[in-house]
Scaffold this active site. Sequence first.
Site, PDB file in Angstrom:
ATOM      1  N   GLU A  51      45.762  39.541  40.943  1.00  0.00           N
ATOM      2  CA  GLU A  51      45.078  39.961  39.716  1.00  0.00           C
ATOM      3  C   GLU A  51      45.316  39.010  38.532  1.00  0.00           C
ATOM      4  OE1 GLU A  51      45.564  44.231  39.047  1.00  0.00           O
ATOM      5  OE2 GLU A  51      44.442  44.626  40.885  1.00  0.00           O
TER       6      GLU A  51
ATOM      7  N   GLU B 208      43.644  45.148  48.161  1.00  0.00           N
ATOM      8  CA  GLU B 208      44.068  46.448  47.607  1.00  0.00           C
ATOM      9  C   GLU B 208      42.875  47.390  47.644  1.00  0.00           C
ATOM     10  OE1 GLU B 208      46.208  46.552  43.855  1.00  0.00           O
ATOM     11  OE2 GLU B 208      47.234  44.664  44.353  1.00  0.00           O
TER      12      GLU B 208
END
Length: 522
Positions: free
Chosen positions: A202, A325
């Site tokens: 991220e 994820e």
Amino acid sequence: MQTQILIHMKKLISLLAGVLLLSGASLLAQDATVRVHDAGTGITIPAEIYGQFSEHLGRCIYGGLWVGKDSSVPNVEGYRKDVFDALKALKVPVMRWPGGCFADDYHWMDGIGPQEKRGYLTNNNWGGTLEDNSFGTHEFLNLCEMLGIEPYISGNVGSGSVEEMAKWVEYMTSDAKTPMADLRRANGREKPWKVKYGIGNEAWGCGGNMTPEYYSDLFRRYGTYLRDQGTNRLFKIASGASDYDYNWTRVLMKNLEGKGMAGISLHYYTCKGWTGSKGSATKFTDKEYWWTLAKTIEVEPVLKKHIEIMDELDPSGRVALLLDEWGTWFDVEPGTNPGHLYQQSTMRDAIVAALNFDIFHKYTRRLKMANIAQVVNVLQSMILTNETEMVLTPTYHVFEMYNVHQDAEFIDSEVLTAHVKTERECAVPEVDATVSRKDGEMHISLVNTDLKKAKKVLVTFDEAGVKSILSARVLTSKDVHDYNDFGKADVVKPVAFKDYKLTKAGIEVTLPPCSVVALAAK
Ligand code: AHR
């Protein structure tokens, strides 16, 4: 409940035609048809689609995977024995570690060497919890080795340095005489580990709040200095987009394709949003149930759009997409630390997991891995633990029932069924399916999303079909809110299934309401 049943006319006509045809003009009372194109596709479903994610978050590592060798909790070299055995049975192909957001605050050198000399750290992302670094590189990689799991190291690109990460790769994977390999040897591990996957999380958010342009340049530096050591080949995964951020994928594909990026990740959570309540994991209305399913299957158009961009910029398909994820994200269980993301898992989560796999299997030309968040005690977990007990969640059981699809040939199929419309774009199929073949056996997984009605399903085959059913199991429960809890007998677990019949037309199956059925046939 205000959901409206939507039957696509084209599919209905096709369904009726199919029913008439297959029943020799006598109408069967059938709710759905699964047409299996058993000529095959030649496409293998990568085992890594069934990947896990272990993060230093709440009780995922400490109390979940790891209790330490001196614990009174039964353990295998410090790993909780009950969890260790459950993971072994699950056949986990790949596990991502140490984060998540945690990764970008983690300095690996703090977690090596004699346990008593390791300092503590504050887990800044997740509740400010103090950790003693007793679970570090050796503990993670040894666990993977013992369980036959491919490790996926998510490095600190946000607050660490290229040098720190390059040294980590050398420490883990070099067999030569190098300063880092010697340090590893001094710490008791002679041989290097095999580390297949690595880097980043991220970068657009907790991993540094970067722009895709800035991150692209940074990734090139990491790509340059994370050198392959000996025979180890590191499959370098760039930190990809969240959900609908197609621009992130486009910029990375433009800047990094052919520049050392073997894969690009994507995160997609089944979640109401990032502010306010996400809803309870166990107490929800029918309307919320359908909303959750509609949101979860929205991953399909999201995957398609990211893949379209990748196809445009990398027509030969060199770069893999990794959904590293995914899963449901609800409010934490009442009374638990809000920073620890501990949630229960009901039959609703089981249906979510099954629908996701049914989708993932269709996109493995590009989608090469998926890692559910997280393996123990966080979000849509496989396993929940308290001090002494362990619970297998309904999600665990879907992973176990579906693991027959790992490394199997994907068999294309179409499901002719009614759909349930919610306020979201994607209408939810009442019946869903996925099929694969391995070692001459056909594995057919079926889902009934309807909360109240059983569904009569006819599974037909274009080619040879099947001659016998080898095994059949069902995961269901009287109430979609049911979950397995500590100190109680399991309410949601797979049991033998008998409601099927092999006929000339195919397999006639009656799926109980809100169920997942796994058939093995030959
Ligand atoms: O899974 C919880 C968090 O969600 C992860 O740490 C982060 O990568 C994502 O935002």
